[in-house]
Design a protein around this motif. Structure first.
Motif, mmCIF file in Angstrom:
data_model
loop_
_atom_site.group_PDB
_atom_site.id
_atom_site.type_symbol
_atom_site.label_atom_id
_atom_site.label_comp_id
_atom_site.label_asym_id
_atom_site.label_seq_id
_atom_site.Cartn_x
_atom_site.Cartn_y
_atom_site.Cartn_z
ATOM 1 N N GLN A 1 -39.468 11.912 1.797
ATOM 2 C CA GLN A 1 -38.374 12.864 1.945
ATOM 3 C C GLN A 1 -38.672 13.745 3.144
ATOM 4 O O GLN A 1 -39.585 14.578 3.105
ATOM 5 C CB GLN A 1 -38.211 13.695 0.683
ATOM 6 N N PRO B 1 -23.787 15.486 -12.230
ATOM 7 C CA PRO B 1 -24.836 16.127 -13.034
ATOM 8 C C PRO B 1 -25.336 15.260 -14.189
ATOM 9 O O PRO B 1 -26.453 15.438 -14.659
ATOM 10 C CB PRO B 1 -24.159 17.397 -13.566
ATOM 11 N N ASP C 1 -27.192 4.768 -8.338
ATOM 12 C CA ASP C 1 -26.293 5.783 -8.911
ATOM 13 C C ASP C 1 -25.360 5.236 -9.991
ATOM 14 O O ASP C 1 -24.151 5.471 -9.976
ATOM 15 C CB ASP C 1 -25.482 6.460 -7.799
ATOM 16 N N SER D 1 -27.999 13.013 -12.300
ATOM 17 C CA SER D 1 -29.217 13.664 -11.831
ATOM 18 C C SER D 1 -29.045 15.175 -11.865
ATOM 19 O O SER D 1 -28.013 15.693 -11.447
ATOM 20 C CB SER D 1 -29.507 13.221 -10.394
ATOM 21 N N GLN D 2 -30.074 15.843 -12.325
ATOM 22 C CA GLN D 2 -30.049 17.312 -12.363
ATOM 23 C C GLN D 2 -30.215 17.918 -10.975
ATOM 24 O O GLN D 2 -29.856 19.065 -10.746
ATOM 25 C CB GLN D 2 -31.158 17.836 -13.281
ATOM 26 N N THR D 3 -30.759 17.142 -10.038
ATOM 27 C CA THR D 3 -31.033 17.674 -8.704
ATOM 28 C C THR D 3 -30.048 17.192 -7.643
ATOM 29 O O THR D 3 -30.050 17.714 -6.530
ATOM 30 C CB THR D 3 -32.459 17.303 -8.251
ATOM 31 N N ALA D 4 -29.232 16.207 -7.967
ATOM 32 C CA ALA D 4 -28.283 15.676 -6.981
ATOM 33 C C ALA D 4 -27.195 16.699 -6.681
ATOM 34 O O ALA D 4 -26.777 17.466 -7.553
ATOM 35 C CB ALA D 4 -27.650 14.388 -7.493
ATOM 36 N N VAL D 5 -26.758 16.695 -5.451
ATOM 37 C CA VAL D 5 -25.709 17.612 -5.005
ATOM 38 C C VAL D 5 -24.543 16.777 -4.499
ATOM 39 O O VAL D 5 -24.725 15.843 -3.713
ATOM 40 C CB VAL D 5 -26.232 18.532 -3.883
#
Length: 148
Positions: free
Chosen positions: A143, A26, A80, A29-33
């Motif tokens: 994407q 987190p 990353d 990135s706020q969107t990475a899982v």
């Protein structure tokens, strides 16, 4: 020394390492899982090196180096890069970057690329101070739409 920084290349992802990487995601990135299966697959790939920065045995940063052959030579890409907010400003990102550059040189990459959002001014200063040069190019991303 107990709070000495060490940089290593991960060879496996036990639950402890996976949990520490999950904690860092987190901050990257706020969107990475986070997906432990993808992490395991990544570590098994010969072309991928996951660098871990540790202080007192705890993972406080990570960065990924991918190397791949193309017709014009062996290329590399850094992705990353993240350092835990609690220990930023201590040169950890610089040490990760130095370790990745050394590894890329050791395997014979012809060039090493990375991207950074313009808002990450301190990261950009670090990259430029480390010898990276801004290129006049555009980055494009596709994407795929997931199948239902």
């Amino acid at each position: 020394m107990e709070d000495e920084l060490t940089i290593s290349i991960a060879t496996h992802a036990d639950d402890g390492i996976a949990e520490e990487i999950h904690r860092l995601i987190p901050q990257l990135s706020q969107t990475a899982v986070f997906d432990q299966a993808v992490l395991t697959r990544m570590l098994a790939a010969e072309s991928v090196d996951l660098f871990l920065a540790r202080i007192a045995g705890t993972v406080v940063g990570m960065a990924t180096l991918v190397t791949f052959p193309i017709p014009t030579g062996l290329r590399g890409h850094i992705d990353d890069v993240v350092v835990d907010g609690r220990v930023r400003g201590r040169g950890i990102a610089r040490e990760l970057l130095n370790a990745m550059i050394a590894r890329a040189q050791a395997v014979g990459v012809r060039s090493l690329d990375l991207t950074s959002r313009p808002s990450r001014e301190s990261a950009i200063r670090l990259y430029e101070a480390s010898g990276f040069v801004r290129r006049d190019s555009a980055v494009f991303r596709y994407q795929p739409i997931p199948n239902p």
